[in-house]
Design a protein around this motif. Structure first.
Motif, PDB file in Angstrom:
ATOM      1  N   MET A   1       0.866  -1.208   0.000  1.00 19.05           N
ATOM      2  CA  MET A   1       0.000   0.000   0.000  1.00 19.05           C
ATOM      3  C   MET A   1       0.895   1.248   0.000  1.00 19.05           C
ATOM      4  O   MET A   1       1.781   1.361   0.827  1.00 19.05           O
ATOM      5  CB  MET A   1      -0.876  -0.036   1.249  1.00 19.05           C
ATOM      6  CG  MET A   1      -2.033   0.918   1.221  1.00 19.05           C
ATOM      7  SD  MET A   1      -3.384   0.415   0.172  1.00 19.05           S
ATOM      8  CE  MET A   1      -3.941  -1.081   0.997  1.00 19.05           C
ATOM      9  N   LEU A   5      -2.014   6.153  -0.681  1.00 20.27           N
ATOM     10  CA  LEU A   5      -3.236   5.389  -0.389  1.00 20.27           C
ATOM     11  C   LEU A   5      -3.486   5.336   1.116  1.00 20.27           C
ATOM     12  O   LEU A   5      -4.624   5.389   1.559  1.00 20.27           O
ATOM     13  CB  LEU A   5      -3.137   3.968  -0.966  1.00 20.27           C
ATOM     14  CG  LEU A   5      -3.655   3.790  -2.398  1.00 20.27           C
ATOM     15  CD1 LEU A   5      -3.522   2.346  -2.845  1.00 20.27           C
ATOM     16  CD2 LEU A   5      -5.099   4.251  -2.538  1.00 20.27           C
ATOM     17  N   HIS A  71      -5.628   9.009  -5.746  1.00 22.11           N
ATOM     18  CA  HIS A  71      -5.531   7.815  -4.909  1.00 22.11           C
ATOM     19  C   HIS A  71      -6.826   7.754  -4.111  1.00 22.11           C
ATOM     20  O   HIS A  71      -7.131   8.687  -3.370  1.00 22.11           O
ATOM     21  CB  HIS A  71      -4.335   7.914  -3.965  1.00 22.11           C
ATOM     22  CG  HIS A  71      -3.068   8.307  -4.693  1.00 22.11           C
ATOM     23  ND1 HIS A  71      -2.132   7.401  -5.095  1.00 22.11           N
ATOM     24  CD2 HIS A  71      -2.639   9.526  -5.122  1.00 22.11           C
ATOM     25  CE1 HIS A  71      -1.156   8.034  -5.723  1.00 22.11           C
ATOM     26  NE2 HIS A  71      -1.433   9.320  -5.756  1.00 22.11           N
ATOM     27  N   ALA A  73      -9.541   5.647  -1.556  1.00 20.84           N
ATOM     28  CA  ALA A  73      -9.644   4.571  -0.567  1.00 20.84           C
ATOM     29  C   ALA A  73     -11.049   4.533   0.009  1.00 20.84           C
ATOM     30  O   ALA A  73     -11.717   5.555   0.127  1.00 20.84           O
ATOM     31  CB  ALA A  73      -8.632   4.776   0.560  1.00 20.84           C
ATOM     32  N   TYR A 103      -5.259   5.191  -8.504  1.00 21.19           N
ATOM     33  CA  TYR A 103      -4.948   4.031  -7.672  1.00 21.19           C
ATOM     34  C   TYR A 103      -6.065   3.918  -6.645  1.00 21.19           C
ATOM     35  O   TYR A 103      -6.532   4.937  -6.132  1.00 21.19           O
ATOM     36  CB  TYR A 103      -3.610   4.208  -6.945  1.00 21.19           C
ATOM     37  CG  TYR A 103      -2.420   4.187  -7.859  1.00 21.19           C
ATOM     38  CD1 TYR A 103      -1.838   2.980  -8.244  1.00 21.19           C
ATOM     39  CD2 TYR A 103      -1.868   5.368  -8.336  1.00 21.19           C
ATOM     40  CE1 TYR A 103      -0.746   2.954  -9.084  1.00 21.19           C
ATOM     41  CE2 TYR A 103      -0.769   5.356  -9.189  1.00 21.19           C
ATOM     42  CZ  TYR A 103      -0.210   4.148  -9.556  1.00 21.19           C
ATOM     43  OH  TYR A 103       0.859   4.118 -10.398  1.00 21.19           O
ATOM     44  N   THR A 105      -7.931   1.358  -3.363  1.00 20.65           N
ATOM     45  CA  THR A 105      -7.802   0.215  -2.464  1.00 20.65           C
ATOM     46  C   THR A 105      -8.730  -0.906  -2.927  1.00 20.65           C
ATOM     47  O   THR A 105      -9.771  -0.661  -3.534  1.00 20.65           O
ATOM     48  CB  THR A 105      -8.163   0.583  -1.013  1.00 20.65           C
ATOM     49  OG1 THR A 105      -9.497   1.118  -0.989  1.00 20.65           O
ATOM     50  CG2 THR A 105      -7.209   1.600  -0.435  1.00 20.65           C
ATOM     51  N   SER A 110      -4.214  -3.087  -3.815  1.00 20.14           N
ATOM     52  CA  SER A 110      -4.594  -1.891  -4.550  1.00 20.14           C
ATOM     53  C   SER A 110      -4.762  -2.203  -6.027  1.00 20.14           C
ATOM     54  O   SER A 110      -4.229  -3.192  -6.538  1.00 20.14           O
ATOM     55  CB  SER A 110      -3.548  -0.798  -4.352  1.00 20.14           C
ATOM     56  OG  SER A 110      -2.300  -1.223  -4.858  1.00 20.14           O
TER      57      SER A 110
END
Ligand SMILES: [Zn+2]
Length: 134
Positions: A1, A5, A71, A73, A103, A105, A110
């Protein structure tokens, strides 16, 4: 990770929504901004708890998004990462804003989406709408 992230995970944990999503925008290794998703309307007056997705909040706020990387999440109540692949609407917004990669999660690590010129060489994977409401 990645560190970014992990930062997105921290943003996600601040969300007041049932689906807790956070996003961090970076460009050339610099953090341009971060956000979590927000309620669009009051749960007390509206049954459908529509939200501003974290990606949308961030893109509205940051104007210099061309060439940047996002990013994203999502976390559960315990703070563990869940699948946060940007929904189709956000993918379109990100691509139109010049974001080159996303990117996100997953339950076990990922994932990566490419947009624009980046995508032309790599090929965009199939789309799916994952979280359109809070
Ligand atoms: Zn979205």
């Amino acid at each position: 990770m990645s560190n970014y992230l992990n930062l997105a995970i921290r943003q996600a944990s601040k969300s007041q929504c049932r689906f807790k999503v956070g996003a961090v925008l970076t460009k050339g290794g610099r953090i341009m901004g971060h956000a979590c998703n927000h309620r669009r309307n009051l749960p007390s007056t509206d049954f459908r708890h529509a939200t501003f997705h974290a990606e949308e909040v961030l893109i509205r706020r940051i104007r210099m998004s061309r060439g940047s990387v996002i990013h994203v999440a999502r976390v559960n109540r315990a703070g563990s990462p869940l699948l946060a692949r940007p929904c189709l609407r956000c993918q379109q917004t990100l691509a139109a804003s010049g974001v080159v990669r996303a990117y996100y999660t997953t339950g076990s690590g990922s994932g990566l989406l490419r947009f624009g010129r980046d995508a032309a060489s790599a090929g965009i994977a199939s789309h799916s709408v994952l979280f359109d409401e809070c």
